[in-house]
Design a protein around this motif. Structure first.
Motif, PDB file in Angstrom:
ATOM      1  N   GLY A   1       0.857  -1.270  -0.050  1.00 24.43           N
ATOM      2  CA  GLY A   1      -0.081   0.110  -0.054  1.00 24.43           C
ATOM      3  C   GLY A   1       0.873   1.152  -0.086  1.00 24.43           C
ATOM      4  N   ASP A   2       1.940   1.131  -0.282  1.00 24.21           N
ATOM      5  CA  ASP A   2       3.126   2.450  -0.283  1.00 24.21           C
ATOM      6  C   ASP A   2       2.812   3.134  -1.714  1.00 24.21           C
ATOM      7  N   TRP A   3       1.971   4.161  -1.806  1.00 26.66           N
ATOM      8  CA  TRP A   3       1.776   4.935  -3.038  1.00 26.66           C
ATOM      9  C   TRP A   3       2.805   5.637  -3.727  1.00 26.66           C
ATOM     10  N   SER A   4       4.064   5.605  -3.058  1.00 28.67           N
ATOM     11  CA  SER A   4       5.244   6.299  -3.221  1.00 28.67           C
ATOM     12  C   SER A   4       5.768   6.018  -4.488  1.00 28.67           C
ATOM     13  N   VAL A   5       5.472   4.635  -4.724  1.00 28.90           N
ATOM     14  CA  VAL A   5       6.011   3.913  -5.891  1.00 28.90           C
ATOM     15  C   VAL A   5       5.220   4.138  -7.218  1.00 28.90           C
ATOM     16  N   PHE A   6       3.810   4.872  -6.981  1.00 29.83           N
ATOM     17  CA  PHE A   6       3.139   4.903  -8.122  1.00 29.83           C
ATOM     18  C   PHE A   6       3.648   5.701  -9.200  1.00 29.83           C
ATOM     19  N   GLY A   7       4.472   6.765  -8.827  1.00 28.56           N
ATOM     20  CA  GLY A   7       5.024   7.720  -9.954  1.00 28.56           C
ATOM     21  C   GLY A   7       5.953   6.942 -10.919  1.00 28.56           C
ATOM     22  N   SER A   8       6.585   6.082 -10.433  1.00 24.65           N
ATOM     23  CA  SER A   8       7.733   5.314 -11.400  1.00 24.65           C
ATOM     24  C   SER A   8       6.961   4.458 -12.181  1.00 24.65           C
ATOM     25  N   TRP A   9       5.765   3.682 -11.555  1.00 28.29           N
ATOM     26  CA  TRP A   9       5.081   2.922 -12.704  1.00 28.29           C
ATOM     27  C   TRP A   9       4.291   3.608 -13.592  1.00 28.29           C
ATOM     28  N   PHE A  10       3.736   4.630 -13.233  1.00 25.99           N
ATOM     29  CA  PHE A  10       2.848   5.281 -14.098  1.00 25.99           C
ATOM     30  C   PHE A  10       3.926   6.121 -15.303  1.00 25.99           C
ATOM     31  N   SER A  11       5.055   6.412 -14.890  1.00 28.59           N
ATOM     32  CA  SER A  11       5.957   6.833 -15.979  1.00 28.59           C
ATOM     33  C   SER A  11       6.236   5.888 -16.958  1.00 28.59           C
ATOM     34  N   GLU A  12       6.564   4.636 -16.234  1.00 26.71           N
ATOM     35  CA  GLU A  12       6.882   3.390 -17.067  1.00 26.71           C
ATOM     36  C   GLU A  12       5.722   3.230 -18.030  1.00 26.71           C
ATOM     37  N   LYS A  13       4.462   2.849 -17.643  1.00 24.86           N
ATOM     38  CA  LYS A  13       3.444   2.772 -18.505  1.00 24.86           C
ATOM     39  C   LYS A  13       3.343   3.725 -19.696  1.00 24.86           C
ATOM     40  N   MET A  14       3.515   5.125 -19.255  1.00 20.00           N
ATOM     41  CA  MET A  14       3.173   6.191 -20.065  1.00 20.00           C
ATOM     42  C   MET A  14       4.203   5.853 -21.254  1.00 20.00           C
ATOM     43  N   SER A  15       5.689   5.630 -20.972  1.00 21.34           N
ATOM     44  CA  SER A  15       6.765   5.563 -21.680  1.00 21.34           C
ATOM     45  C   SER A  15       6.618   4.374 -22.535  1.00 21.34           C
ATOM     46  N   ASP A  16       6.121   3.321 -22.188  1.00 25.91           N
ATOM     47  CA  ASP A  16       5.727   2.165 -22.954  1.00 25.91           C
ATOM     48  C   ASP A  16       4.930   2.063 -23.916  1.00 25.91           C
ATOM     49  N   GLY A  17       3.988   3.142 -23.956  1.00 22.15           N
ATOM     50  CA  GLY A  17       3.162   3.194 -24.988  1.00 22.15           C
ATOM     51  C   GLY A  17       1.811   3.997 -24.699  1.00 22.15           C
ATOM     52  N   GLY A  18       1.721   4.483 -23.304  1.00 20.02           N
ATOM     53  CA  GLY A  18       0.563   5.062 -22.916  1.00 20.02           C
ATOM     54  C   GLY A  18       0.459   6.551 -23.635  1.00 20.02           C
ATOM     55  N   ALA A  19       1.657   7.323 -23.535  1.00 18.29           N
ATOM     56  CA  ALA A  19       1.562   8.578 -24.035  1.00 18.29           C
ATOM     57  C   ALA A  19       1.428   8.745 -25.499  1.00 18.29           C
ATOM     58  N   VAL A  20       1.965   7.763 -26.401  1.00 17.37           N
ATOM     59  CA  VAL A  20       1.698   7.564 -27.915  1.00 17.37           C
ATOM     60  C   VAL A  20       0.247   7.346 -27.991  1.00 17.37           C
ATOM     61  N   ALA A  21      -0.353   6.635 -27.485  1.00 18.85           N
ATOM     62  CA  ALA A  21      -1.803   6.211 -27.607  1.00 18.85           C
ATOM     63  C   ALA A  21      -2.500   7.302 -27.214  1.00 18.85           C
ATOM     64  N   LEU A  22      -2.267   7.994 -26.189  1.00 23.66           N
ATOM     65  CA  LEU A  22      -3.199   9.144 -25.945  1.00 23.66           C
ATOM     66  C   LEU A  22      -2.966  10.188 -26.736  1.00 23.66           C
ATOM     67  N   TRP A  23      -1.753  10.535 -27.245  1.00 22.00           N
ATOM     68  CA  TRP A  23      -1.417  11.376 -28.603  1.00 22.00           C
ATOM     69  C   TRP A  23      -2.136  10.982 -29.869  1.00 22.00           C
ATOM     70  N   ARG A  24      -2.464   9.772 -30.118  1.00 20.15           N
ATOM     71  CA  ARG A  24      -2.824   9.299 -31.199  1.00 20.15           C
ATOM     72  C   ARG A  24      -4.253   9.576 -31.031  1.00 20.15           C
ATOM     73  N   THR A  25      -4.809   9.018 -29.789  1.00 25.87           N
ATOM     74  CA  THR A  25      -6.296   8.941 -29.658  1.00 25.87           C
ATOM     75  C   THR A  25      -6.838  10.554 -29.962  1.00 25.87           C
ATOM     76  N   PHE A  26      -6.128  11.553 -29.357  1.00 24.67           N
ATOM     77  CA  PHE A  26      -6.416  12.897 -29.691  1.00 24.67           C
ATOM     78  C   PHE A  26      -6.473  13.366 -31.090  1.00 24.67           C
ATOM     79  N   HIS A  27      -5.487  12.814 -31.874  1.00 17.73           N
ATOM     80  CA  HIS A  27      -5.326  13.137 -33.152  1.00 17.73           C
ATOM     81  C   HIS A  27      -6.338  12.509 -34.150  1.00 17.73           C
ATOM     82  N   VAL A  28      -6.754  11.351 -33.549  1.00 12.57           N
ATOM     83  CA  VAL A  28      -8.008  10.606 -34.431  1.00 12.57           C
ATOM     84  C   VAL A  28      -9.234  11.122 -34.316  1.00 12.57           C
ATOM     85  N   GLY A  29      -9.632  11.701 -33.075  1.00 13.38           N
ATOM     86  CA  GLY A  29     -10.759  12.700 -32.740  1.00 13.38           C
ATOM     87  C   GLY A  29     -10.836  14.143 -33.486  1.00 13.38           C
TER      88      GLY A  29
END
Length: 575
Positions: free
Chosen positions: A347-375
């Motif tokens: 339950g230590d939420w201090s590790v959330f930031g690193s997990w979130f950054s990893e997911k965004m760099s693994d494809g989340g940021a690109v998917a978000l960017w492409r979703t915006f441009h599709v719409g």
């Protein structure tokens, strides 16, 4: 000057979106095998099935047409029941979020009002397909999942719009009631709600039409509506059956739209009174002679019976899995929706930031960017095509006497206008998700499929709204141009479109937020975007990642919603 920069910015954003999505014209040409499959699929549209394509299914207990009827019944029933629940949510949220309800607001009431509106915006930001996935993951398959998946986002939408309609309603009658010693409750309902009632009812009916389309789409995640039958027939390669289901859905949605338009027209325009304007008439005589519409009364009675029948026809709303299994599913879902590193760290939420950054760099940021441009790319394409179509679809320009000026060539333009208005109605009737599903069979998994699906549906809506704007906009300059021998295109481009420009842009931004919302889920069809990540996480039972991608999609829609509201508010000041 403002219009010029707007068009230049829209063009730059459109081609920038195509560049960001890395789409090429060559992707519109299917491979040899793809062309054969596309030809078979499209040719089946002219020969819809009237019976099962598999001979083993024929002669069974349920005929093919009976199967279509049952799927349509469930589609409409879920839509009506969900809207009855959404209406309750919308009324409560609309009243609490309205400034008109709080006559003397203090800090607490202001926080309650703003909190209510933010909550309504937040729950409507999550697409009904995403709500369905969340509920399916949490409690399993049941009819109640379909109802709640639509009731939440539609309730949030109704709450937001209801509060805005109440705030914009003429409040002088309510002020008179308060000044005469009436209570705030009486002043609000008698002076404000009564005035806004036609607009409230017409918008609720419009959302009911939308719910019928949404109910069909829920079939693609396992809810037994007609979308489920379309998906099953597609997987079995039964193309003729697919088109039978699609045509049946189109008929129902078009009938819903025609009925809703008729009722909305009666509510907006009213019915004339049968009482002669004479003095000395009693209240009872005025009451007996008031305007009545039997069609409206029949519609209200039918809707009430339909809601009651929809709720009563299902004896086990929670059917699907037992309560013990449902509790275990819910416990597992609530446990695993917490990010994996947080669970591992007790339950230590201090590790959330690193997990979130990893997911965004693994494809989340690109998917978000492409979703915006599709719409965004889709709505700009829809807007550009609708601006061209309005020239021919607007009744004032398609008639033989445009703006009261006699002109030749009206018959051909009139036929073209009728064709465009009919095509617009069919485009509006087809849900974007099903459009994309069908286009995938023709073009394969490319971003063009998502762009075209969104552009076709929203282009139909913008064409209808834009034509109405042009028809209702008074422009003496256009009449002068036509009277001096100018053609209709000159009158439209030089006078009519500039006169209605702000309204056209208002509608464009209104549909842009809807495009962003739909773009977050179209990726579930297999094209890389947020929807693809959501679907992939659900299949792998990675509920923490699924919640993350759903939250990002909701945040994108939320920002788009606020941006659209801001721009539309600014444009209203120029009207």
């Amino acid at each position: 000057m403002r219009r010029r920069w707007f068009f230049l910015g829209a063009i730059a954003l459109f081609f920038g979106g195509l560049w960001a999505l890395e789409v090429r014209p060559g992707q519109l040409i299917p491979s040899e095998g793809g062309r054969e499959a596309a030809a078979d699929f499209l040719s089946a549209a002219f020969q819809p099935a009237l019976d099962y394509e598999e001979s083993d299914m024929r002669g069974g207990e349920v005929s093919f047409l009976g199967k279509i009827g049952k799927a349509l019944w469930l589609t409409v029933r879920y839509a009506v029941v969900a809207m009855s629940l959404a209406f309750v949510i919308g009324v409560i949220g609309g009243v609490l979020g309205s400034r008109a309800w709080w006559s003397q607001p203090n800090l607490f009431l202001q926080v309650l009002r703003i909190g209510t509106r933010l909550l309504a915006t937040a729950i409507r930001s999550v697409h009904e397909l995403m709500w369905a996935l969340l509920f399916l993951s949490a409690v399993g398959t049941s009819p109640l999942v379909a109802i709640l998946a639509m009731a939440f986002p539609y309730g949030g939408t109704l709450a937001k719009v209801f509060s805005e309609l109440l705030d914009e309603s003429e409040s002088s009658a309510g002020e008179v009631i308060r000044a005469s010693g009436g209570s705030g409750f009486t002043a609000f309902f008698a002076g404000v709600v009564t005035k806004a009632l036609p607009d409230l009812a017409t918008y609720a009916l419009y959302r009911l039409e939308c719910a019928a389309r949404s109910s069909a789409v829920l079939g693609f995640v396992g809810i037994p509506t007609i979308g489920y039958e379309i998906k099953t027939a597609y997987e079995d390669g039964h193309y003729h059956e697919i088109w039978s289901y699609v045509y049946a859905l189109l008929i129902v949605v078009v009938l819903f739209e025609a009925w809703g338009a008729k009722v909305r027209g009666l509510l907006t325009k009213g019915t004339p009174s049968r009482v002669d304007e004479e003095k000395g008439q009693s209240l009872s005589e005025l009451w007996r002679g008031r305007g009545r519409s039997w069609f409206l009364r029949f519609s209200v009675a039918t809707l009430a019976v339909g809601i009651a029948a929809g709720w009563m026809a299902e004896d086990r709303w929670g059917a699907g899995v037992g309560w013990e299994q449902r509790e275990r599913n819910l416990d597992r879902f609530t446990d695993e929706m917490v990010p994996y590193p947080v669970r591992e760290a007790d339950g230590d939420w201090s590790v959330f930031g690193s997990w979130f950054s990893e997911k965004m760099s693994d494809g989340g940021a690109v998917a978000l960017w492409r979703t915006f441009h599709v719409g965004t790319t889709a709505i700009l394409l829809a807007g550009g095509l609708s601006l061209i179509g309005i020239l021919f679809a607007a009744r004032t320009l398609a008639s033989s006497n445009p703006r009261g000026v006699r002109d030749g060539g009206g018959k051909i333009r009139g036929l073209l206008g009728m064709f465009l208005r009919g095509a617009s109605m069919l485009a509006r009737a087809m849900p974007e998700y099903i459009l994309a599903f069908l286009l995938l069979r023709v073009f394969g998994p490319t971003y063009w499929v998502l762009i075209f699906a969104l552009a076709i549906h929203n282009g139909g809506i913008l064409l209808r709204l834009g034509a109405e704007v042009i028809d209702n906009t008074k422009s003496q300059a256009s009449e002068v141009i036509l009277a001096q021998g100018g053609n209709r295109s000159s009158a439209y481009l030089a006078a009519m479109m500039p006169a209605g420009f702000n309204r056209l842009v208002l509608f464009l931004f209104y549909r842009w937020e809807s495009c962003i919302r739909e773009a977050t889920v179209l990726g579930m069809l297999g094209v890389a975007s947020l929807g693809f990540l959501i679907s992939d996480a659900k299949v792998a039972f990675f509920y923490d990642e699924m919640i993350l991608w759903v939250g990002l999609g909701a945040a994108l829609v939320f920002v788009g919603d606020l941006t659209s509201d801001f721009v539309r508010g600014k444009l209203r000041t120029f009207e």
